[in-house]
Design an enzyme around this catalytic site. Structure first.
Site, PDB file in Angstrom:
ATOM      1  N   SER A  72      30.831  39.929  44.141  1.00 19.30           N
ATOM      2  CA  SER A  72      31.528  40.112  42.872  1.00 19.30           C
ATOM      3  C   SER A  72      32.896  39.458  42.934  1.00 19.30           C
ATOM      4  O   SER A  72      33.455  39.266  44.013  1.00 19.30           O
ATOM      5  CB  SER A  72      31.676  41.616  42.585  1.00 19.30           C
ATOM      6  OG  SER A  72      32.249  41.841  41.318  1.00 19.30           O
ATOM      7  N   ASP A  73      33.404  39.126  41.759  1.00 15.10           N
ATOM      8  CA  ASP A  73      34.782  38.665  41.645  1.00 15.10           C
ATOM      9  C   ASP A  73      35.356  39.245  40.363  1.00 15.10           C
ATOM     10  O   ASP A  73      34.635  39.400  39.369  1.00 15.10           O
ATOM     11  CB  ASP A  73      34.876  37.138  41.618  1.00 15.10           C
ATOM     12  CG  ASP A  73      36.317  36.664  41.704  1.00 15.10           C
ATOM     13  OD1 ASP A  73      37.023  37.094  42.631  1.00 15.10           O
ATOM     14  OD2 ASP A  73      36.739  35.888  40.843  1.00 15.10           O
ATOM     15  N   THR A  74      36.634  39.586  40.400  1.00 10.77           N
ATOM     16  CA  THR A  74      37.312  40.163  39.249  1.00 10.77           C
ATOM     17  C   THR A  74      38.668  39.504  39.094  1.00 10.77           C
ATOM     18  O   THR A  74      39.400  39.357  40.075  1.00 10.77           O
ATOM     19  CB  THR A  74      37.483  41.691  39.430  1.00 10.77           C
ATOM     20  OG1 THR A  74      36.187  42.276  39.566  1.00 10.77           O
ATOM     21  CG2 THR A  74      38.211  42.310  38.246  1.00 10.77           C
TER      22      THR A  74
END
Length: 192
Positions: A72-74
């Site tokens: 994931s990346d945010t």
């Protein structure tokens, strides 16, 4: 089938554990640099994909062909600018000043990859900050919470007191959108 989380983020570990799935941790290094002209949503999607691919490549060498990697990346985005994590106290203060009294987007992408297939989803939330005084900004930064956090705040911590309104996914703002993650896991045959 083994599930691997390609992340060292304690928040992502906590969030994935909430879904009741067993998983191991992979430490992957991926360059997190936007390409010239790359829209923020494409950047976040690409970084999540790159992390999942790096995890799969690490497992291929360890003969873990049946494994599923989740990554994931945010990122926090305001006026088309990707904020990233603050480099120092001055950077954190500058981020919080820009966010003060405004609504920004938090884009969170999650990607699953096995040897046979891959799939990802993106979650976009809108967060409105209250107007922040200089003493509030200084005190928050001095407490150390902004460091290592996209946009220089942690909604799950004291940073929640800065948030006037949230539209979207609380877990997505933390770093792993659980609705999208559960949906992807189910599509890969992982019971949630």
């Amino acid at each position: 089938m083994t599930l691997y989380l390609a992340s060292q983020s304690p928040r992502r570990r906590e969030l994935l554990a909430q879904l009741g799935v067993a998983f191991d941790i992979l430490d992957v290094e991926v360059a997190e640099i936007p390409q010239p002209g790359e829209p923020p949503i494409d950047y976040v999607r690409r970084v999540a994909h790159d992390k999942a691919r790096a995890g799969r490549q690490a497992l291929e060498t360890a003969t873990q062909a049946d494994a599923i990697v989740i990554a994931s990346d945010t990122e926090v985005v305001l006026d088309g600018d990707i904020f990233g994590k603050p480099k120092d106290a001055g950077d954190a203060q500058a981020m919080l000043r820009r966010l003060s009294g405004r609504t920004h987007e938090v884009i969170s992408a999650v990607w699953l990859m096995s040897a046979a297939r891959e799939r990802g989803e993106v979650c976009v939330s809108r967060v409105r900050f209250a107007s922040l005084s200089e003493p509030i900004i200084s005190a928050y930064v001095a407490g150390g919470e902004p460091f290592g956090k996209a946009g220089g705040y942690a909604i799950q911590g004291k940073g929640a007191s800065l948030v006037e309104h949230l539209e979207g996914s609380y877990s997505g703002v933390m770093g792993l959108p659980l609705f999208e993650t559960a949906h992807l896991l189910a599509s890969f045959g992982v019971a949630v």
